[in-house]
Design a protein around this motif. Structure first.
Motif, PDB file in Angstrom:
ATOM      1  N   TYR A 138      -4.201  -1.631  -2.857  1.00  0.00           N
ATOM      2  CA  TYR A 138      -5.657  -1.603  -2.702  1.00  0.00           C
ATOM      3  C   TYR A 138      -6.347  -1.971  -4.011  1.00  0.00           C
ATOM      4  O   TYR A 138      -7.386  -2.638  -4.005  1.00  0.00           O
ATOM      5  N   PHE A 139      -5.778  -1.543  -5.121  1.00  0.00           N
ATOM      6  CA  PHE A 139      -6.316  -1.933  -6.424  1.00  0.00           C
ATOM      7  C   PHE A 139      -6.199  -3.441  -6.616  1.00  0.00           C
ATOM      8  O   PHE A 139      -7.091  -4.069  -7.184  1.00  0.00           O
ATOM      9  N   LYS A 140      -5.098  -4.000  -6.160  1.00  0.00           N
ATOM     10  CA  LYS A 140      -4.882  -5.443  -6.309  1.00  0.00           C
ATOM     11  C   LYS A 140      -5.959  -6.227  -5.574  1.00  0.00           C
ATOM     12  O   LYS A 140      -6.420  -7.262  -6.057  1.00  0.00           O
ATOM     13  N   GLN A 141      -6.359  -5.739  -4.413  1.00  0.00           N
ATOM     14  CA  GLN A 141      -7.413  -6.407  -3.642  1.00  0.00           C
ATOM     15  C   GLN A 141      -8.786  -6.196  -4.269  1.00  0.00           C
ATOM     16  O   GLN A 141      -9.640  -7.070  -4.206  1.00  0.00           O
ATOM     17  N   ALA A 142      -9.009  -5.033  -4.849  1.00  0.00           N
ATOM     18  CA  ALA A 142     -10.345  -4.662  -5.316  1.00  0.00           C
ATOM     19  C   ALA A 142     -10.669  -5.150  -6.724  1.00  0.00           C
ATOM     20  O   ALA A 142     -11.840  -5.327  -7.047  1.00  0.00           O
TER      21      ALA A 142
END
Length: 183
Positions: A138-142
């Protein structure tokens, strides 16, 4: 551990523990207690930050991000509760036992802490790491690639440092146990 309470218990007892031994014992016990207190403060601060983060960014639908946050919060909360219960039991015994009985109690107490250190702590740490890993997709997307890489690297370094601190603290407590077993 209330240093004043221990001093008064020791001073009121007529036993084979000399004053010099009791002062050295009290210094070591106070140092272990201080380190435990710092550990609890760090864990409570981390739980608080995670709860604030969860409130701000908790997803509307349950997913691995929510699971990860809950695992991280839960594992630390369990560890904090165990530490607080353990500390409270030790404090209640400090004022109710004579010096020899208290040393015997502490020997059993620190032997019991082995279960906390060698079973519960690694389990909680593993659950915490697993929860953190669930956040990374999720961090990678955000976030941007650079900030994401920073999060991964700083996460690994932070976990390594925390693991080292935990290991050092466990070793100190076990050395303290070894020291009081000869008392």
């Amino acid at each position: 551990m209330k240093n004043e309470n221990l001093k008064s218990v020791w001073n009121d007892q007529a036993n084979s523990i000399s004053i010099d031994d009791s002062h050295a014992f009290l210094r070591k016990a106070k140092e272990v207690e201080r380190k435990q207190k710092i550990g609890v403060i760090v864990m409570v601060t981390t739980v608080t930050i995670l709860i604030i983060y969860a409130i701000a960014y908790f997803p509307t639908q349950w997913n691995w991000f929510a699971t990860g946050l809950c695992l991280m919060i839960g594992s630390l909360a369990i560890r904090v509760i165990i530490e607080l219960i353990s500390k409270q039991k030790k404090l209640s015994k400090a004022v109710s036992l004579n010096a020899k009985s208290y040393v015997k109690y502490l020997q059993g107490y620190y032997r019991g802490r082995k279960t906390i250190h060698y079973v519960i702590t690694p389990l909680c740490f593993g659950i915490y790491v697993f929860g953190l890993i669930q956040l990374f997709p999720y961090f990678k997307q955000a976030f941007s690639a650079g900030f994401y890489n920073y999060l991964v690297i700083s996460g690994i370094v932070s976990l390594a440092v925390i693991a080292i601190i935990i290991i050092v603290q466990i070793r100190k407590e076990m050395l303290f146990l070894k020291g009081i077993q000869s008392a």
